[in-house]
Motif scaffolding. Structure first.
Motif, mmCIF file in Angstrom:
data_model
loop_
_atom_site.group_PDB
_atom_site.id
_atom_site.type_symbol
_atom_site.label_atom_id
_atom_site.label_comp_id
_atom_site.label_asym_id
_atom_site.label_seq_id
_atom_site.Cartn_x
_atom_site.Cartn_y
_atom_site.Cartn_z
ATOM 1 N N ALA A 176 17.239 -13.806 7.924
ATOM 2 C CA ALA A 176 15.956 -13.576 8.585
ATOM 3 C C ALA A 176 14.820 -14.380 7.973
ATOM 4 N N ARG A 177 13.888 -14.762 8.831
ATOM 5 C CA ARG A 177 12.649 -15.385 8.379
ATOM 6 C C ARG A 177 11.513 -14.368 8.405
ATOM 7 N N ARG A 178 11.684 -13.361 9.233
ATOM 8 C CA ARG A 178 10.689 -12.291 9.353
ATOM 9 C C ARG A 178 11.410 -10.962 9.228
ATOM 10 N N VAL A 179 10.844 -10.056 8.485
ATOM 11 C CA VAL A 179 11.474 -8.764 8.234
ATOM 12 C C VAL A 179 10.546 -7.650 8.712
ATOM 13 N N ILE A 180 11.105 -6.741 9.512
ATOM 14 C CA ILE A 180 10.369 -5.557 9.945
ATOM 15 C C ILE A 180 11.075 -4.339 9.368
ATOM 16 N N ASP A 184 6.660 -8.731 7.834
ATOM 17 C CA ASP A 184 6.234 -9.972 7.189
ATOM 18 C C ASP A 184 7.456 -10.770 6.772
ATOM 19 N N THR A 185 7.253 -11.809 5.956
ATOM 20 C CA THR A 185 8.362 -12.573 5.410
ATOM 21 C C THR A 185 9.059 -11.778 4.316
ATOM 22 N N VAL A 186 10.262 -12.226 3.928
ATOM 23 C CA VAL A 186 10.986 -11.552 2.849
ATOM 24 C C VAL A 186 10.138 -11.546 1.581
ATOM 25 N N THR A 187 9.540 -12.697 1.249
ATOM 26 C CA THR A 187 8.716 -12.789 0.046
ATOM 27 C C THR A 187 7.540 -11.835 0.113
ATOM 28 N N ALA A 188 6.887 -11.778 1.263
ATOM 29 C CA ALA A 188 5.725 -10.909 1.409
ATOM 30 C C ALA A 188 6.111 -9.435 1.322
ATOM 31 N N GLU A 240 15.147 -3.470 -3.514
ATOM 32 C CA GLU A 240 14.189 -2.674 -4.281
ATOM 33 C C GLU A 240 12.893 -2.478 -3.504
ATOM 34 N N ALA A 241 12.463 -3.542 -2.817
ATOM 35 C CA ALA A 241 11.255 -3.435 -2.004
ATOM 36 C C ALA A 241 11.450 -2.428 -0.877
ATOM 37 N N PHE A 242 12.596 -2.505 -0.196
ATOM 38 C CA PHE A 242 12.906 -1.609 0.904
ATOM 39 C C PHE A 242 12.892 -0.144 0.442
ATOM 40 N N LEU A 243 13.540 0.120 -0.684
ATOM 41 C CA LEU A 243 13.578 1.491 -1.202
ATOM 42 C C LEU A 243 12.195 1.988 -1.588
ATOM 43 N N ALA A 244 11.377 1.088 -2.169
ATOM 44 C CA ALA A 244 10.037 1.484 -2.572
ATOM 45 C C ALA A 244 9.166 1.783 -1.354
ATOM 46 N N ILE A 245 9.273 0.952 -0.312
ATOM 47 C CA ILE A 245 8.478 1.159 0.895
ATOM 48 C C ILE A 245 8.848 2.474 1.575
ATOM 49 N N THR A 246 10.150 2.709 1.761
ATOM 50 C CA THR A 246 10.586 3.922 2.456
ATOM 51 C C THR A 246 10.325 5.162 1.614
ATOM 52 N N SER A 247 10.459 5.053 0.292
ATOM 53 C CA SER A 247 10.177 6.189 -0.580
ATOM 54 C C SER A 247 8.705 6.551 -0.529
ATOM 55 N N LYS A 248 7.839 5.536 -0.513
ATOM 56 C CA LYS A 248 6.400 5.781 -0.445
ATOM 57 C C LYS A 248 6.034 6.434 0.873
#
Length: 293
Positions: free
Chosen positions: A195-199, A210-214, A280-288
Motif C-alpha cells: 500500500a501507498r495509502r493506509v486507512i 495517510d501514508t505508512v510513514t505518516a 505497533e502504530a496500528f495497535l497504538a491507534i486502536t488501543s487509544k
C-alpha cells in the motif's frame, strides 16, 4: 486525481450493531489503498458498500461516477471477497473464459494466468487445486475484465509465504500499469509491502488515513532496543517486551529515556532506536480509540 469511489457520511447498521459510523473517504485513480482494522471494525462492510452488495443505512456511496447498484457501473470493477466458491468440474482456463465473458473488455488470458503464477494449471480442474491455488485463481478473476478499480478483501488468507509473495507480484504489476486497488488484510507486513495509502478502521470509523510513514508518526513513538540483564524504572516507557535476550521499549521520548538509562549506571549494550513498525502504530491507534470510547 479522478475519484473512482466515494463514501460520504456513510453509516451501516445490522440490527442494533453499528458497523459503520459516518464514514467519509475517497478512492482516487492510481491509488493502492490498504484497509487495516481488527475483526468487526467495518472493513468488509465498507468493501461491500462500494461494490454494491450492501446499501448504506444513511449517507451516500458513489462508484465510477454512478451507483454501485447499477450493473453497468459494476462492469468497471473487479472483486475478490473473503470467501469464494468456484465450480469444481470446470478447468482453470474455462472459469477464466466464463468470468471474462461477462465484461466488455477482457484481459489476455495467458498474461492474466502468468501474472498470478497459474499458467501451468490452465487445464487443471478446480476440484484438483490446492487451497492456495484456488485463492490465487479467485484473486486473478478480479482482474479478468480489465477493471478500473479492484477490491480485494483479505486476498492472501490461507496462503503460504511463497504463494503470498507471488500474489503480491501480480497486484503490484496491475498497480504499476496505472490500476487502482483497495485491499483489506490482517497481515500488516502485506500492507507495508503493497500500500501507498493506509486507512485504519476501528469501531466503524476511520481512525487514521495517510501514508505508512505518516501512520507511524501519528503514534509518535519510537522503539528503543538494547541488551541488559536488568533495567531500572525509566520515564516515559509506554510498553516493553523481552525477546532473545534483548529488551524492546516503546517511548515517545527516546532521548530522555536513554539519558536516564546512562545516569542510572545500568550496564547495557547494542542500543538501537528506530521508528515504530506499522503493527505497533496500528495497535497504538486502536488501543487509544478503545480507551477514548
Amino acid at each position: 486525481m479522478t475519484v473512482l469511489a466515494r463514501a460520504t457520511e456513510v453509516s451501516r447498521r445490522y440490527g442494533d450493531v453499528l458497523a459503520l459510523d459516518r464514514v467519509s473517504l475517497d478512492i482516487r485513480a492510481g491509488e493502492l489503498v490498504g484497509l487495516l482494522g481488527p475483526n468487526g471494525a467495518g472493513k468488509s462492510t465498507l468493501i461491500n458498500l462500494f461494490v454494491g452488495l450492501r446499501r448504506p443505512t444513511s449517507g451516500t456511496v458513489e462508484l465510477l461516477g454512478g451507483s454501485p447498484q447499477d450493473p453497468l457501473v459494476r462492469q468497471g470493477i473487479g472483486v475478490t471477497p473473503q470467501e469464494t466458491g468456484l465450480p469444481e468440474a470446470l478447468r482453470v482456463g474455462e472459469i477464466v473464459d466464463f468470468v471474462s465473458a461477462h465484461y466488455p473488455h477482457r484481459a489476455d488470458k495467458g498474461e492474466l494466468l502468468e501474472r498470478f503464477g497459474l499458467q501451468d494449471l490452465v487445464k487443471r480442474q478446480i476440484g484438483g487445486l490446492s487451497g492456495g491455488q484456488r485463492r490465487r485463481l479467485a484473486v486473478a478473476l478480479a482482474f479478468a475484465g480489465e477493471p478500473r478499480v479492484v477490491f480485494l478483501d483479505e486476498p492472501t488468507t490461507g496462503l503460504d509465504v511463497e504463494a503470498r509473495r507471488a500474489l503480491w507480484d501480480g497486484v503490484r504489476s496491475f498497480h504499476e500499469q496505472g490500476g487502482t486497488i483497495v485491499l483489506t488484510s490482517h497481515y500488516l507486513e502485506e500492507i507495508e509491502a503493497l500500500a501507498r495509502r493506509v486507512i485504519v478502521v476501528g469501531h466503524g470509523r476511520v481512525l487514521a488515513d495517510d501514508t505508512v510513514t505518516a501512520i507511524r508518526d501519528v503514534v509518535g513513538t519510537r522503539r528503543v532496543s538494547l541488551t541488559a540483564a536488568e533495567l531500572p524504572e525509566l520515564p516515559g516507557v509506554l510498553g516493553s517486551e523481552r525477546e532473545d535476550g534483548r529488551v524492546h521499549l516503546l517511548t515517545a521520548d527516546p532521548d530522555r529515556l536513554v539519558v536516564e538509562l546512562v545516569r542510572s549506571g545500568t550496564p547495557f549494550s547494542g542500543l538501537e532506536i528506530r521508528p515504530t513498525s506499522l503493527e505497533e502504530a496500528f495497535l497504538a491507534i486502536t488501543s487509544k480509540e478503545t480507551a477514548d470510547v
